[in-house]
Scaffold this active site. Sequence first.
Site, PDB file in Angstrom:
ATOM      1  N   ARG A  14       0.827  -1.212   0.000  1.00 22.95           N
ATOM      2  CA  ARG A  14       0.000   0.000   0.000  1.00 22.95           C
ATOM      3  C   ARG A  14       0.857   1.257   0.000  1.00 22.95           C
ATOM      4  NH1 ARG A  14      -5.453  -0.776   3.024  1.00 22.95           N
ATOM      5  NH2 ARG A  14      -5.829  -3.004   2.847  1.00 22.95           N
ATOM      6  N   GLY A 100      10.620   2.956   7.181  1.00 22.58           N
ATOM      7  CA  GLY A 100       9.230   3.223   7.550  1.00 22.58           C
ATOM      8  C   GLY A 100       8.515   1.966   7.991  1.00 22.58           C
ATOM      9  N   THR A 101       9.238   0.849   8.068  1.00 21.78           N
ATOM     10  CA  THR A 101       8.654  -0.427   8.488  1.00 21.78           C
ATOM     11  C   THR A 101       8.161  -0.324   9.925  1.00 21.78           C
ATOM     12  OG1 THR A 101      10.196  -1.603   7.034  1.00 21.78           O
ATOM     13  CG2 THR A 101       9.092  -2.895   8.732  1.00 21.78           C
ATOM     14  N   MET A 127       5.885   8.859   8.884  1.00 27.33           N
ATOM     15  CA  MET A 127       6.564   9.795   7.987  1.00 27.33           C
ATOM     16  C   MET A 127       5.726  11.024   7.644  1.00 27.33           C
ATOM     17  SD  MET A 127       9.555   8.503   7.310  1.00 27.33           S
ATOM     18  CE  MET A 127      10.360   6.940   7.667  1.00 27.33           C
ATOM     19  N   HIS A 157      -7.300   2.691  13.196  1.00 25.08           N
ATOM     20  CA  HIS A 157      -6.788   2.285  11.896  1.00 25.08           C
ATOM     21  C   HIS A 157      -7.735   1.281  11.236  1.00 25.08           C
ATOM     22  CE1 HIS A 157      -2.880   4.020  13.074  1.00 25.08           C
ATOM     23  NE2 HIS A 157      -2.611   4.018  11.785  1.00 25.08           N
ATOM     24  N   LYS A 161      -4.822  -3.752   9.830  1.00 26.83           N
ATOM     25  CA  LYS A 161      -3.569  -3.437  10.537  1.00 26.83           C
ATOM     26  C   LYS A 161      -3.298  -4.455  11.638  1.00 26.83           C
ATOM     27  CE  LYS A 161      -1.022   0.437  12.581  1.00 26.83           C
ATOM     28  NZ  LYS A 161       0.128   0.239  11.663  1.00 26.83           N
TER      29      LYS A 161
END
Length: 267
Positions: A14, A100-101, A127, A157, A161
């Site tokens: 995504r 960004g993991t 980020m 979320h 997730k």
Amino acid sequence: MSKFKIGLIGANGRMGKAIIQVLSHSSRSALSAAIVKSGSVYTGFDSGIHSGIKETGILFSPDLLGACNDSDVLIDFSSHTSFSENLSVAVAKKKPIVIGTTGLKESEKALIQNASTEIPIVFSPNMSIGVNLLFKLTEIAAKVLQDSFDVEVLDIHHRHKKDSPSGTAQHLKEVLLQSLARKEDNVIYGRHGMYPERDLKEIAIHTMRAGEVIGEHTVMFFSPEERIEIAHKAQDRKTFAVGAVKAAEFLQGKSKGLYNMFDVLGI
């Protein structure tokens, strides 16, 4: 002037799609490699067509070593299962990397700290430019309000997730603990059953996972007279992609070290 070349790990996900879309409009940077895990059914597909834009000519590939040779910097939005291997390759090839993991363990975060003695790294639980302003505003509010206000954090979320609370909510917790001089023992995660009257130093974190919500975080400060809410609601994943590309561009020419989005944004 030639564009800054960005190799993207986890390019078929995504966030990968969103970053590819952002790079397609960038005047400063360009996609140089689109990395997927070994054995992926996406191998050989054009990254642009998969991302809903025009053909880029950059095909999905598991060849991370080749990506390093073709790129000035790497952005990693893959899963934590491949994170350590990706980081090892970046260190071996002396490539700056934006990580960004999410869902990383403390031991994996320690790997990032160690790797930053060899290469420049931007690591952030989120980020988004707006979310990092949320972090800063939360810090300011907590330092002003101190123990005169109760504190609650809400994390919402999409239903897909896996980690809970989110990395962003966890970082908000760390901001609050540091700003209020409190400890993990002061934190509770949700409530169920009978409780005594709220402790003065309690910080509560609540999680919702439903629908297709991209990401919403709210920090609430309550006193008997008023309530202050600091909130961020993502409306498009591109907000995270824009920040990730900005972070990658920030690393151009940087010396080894561990940087965060505050460094990127100058706040």
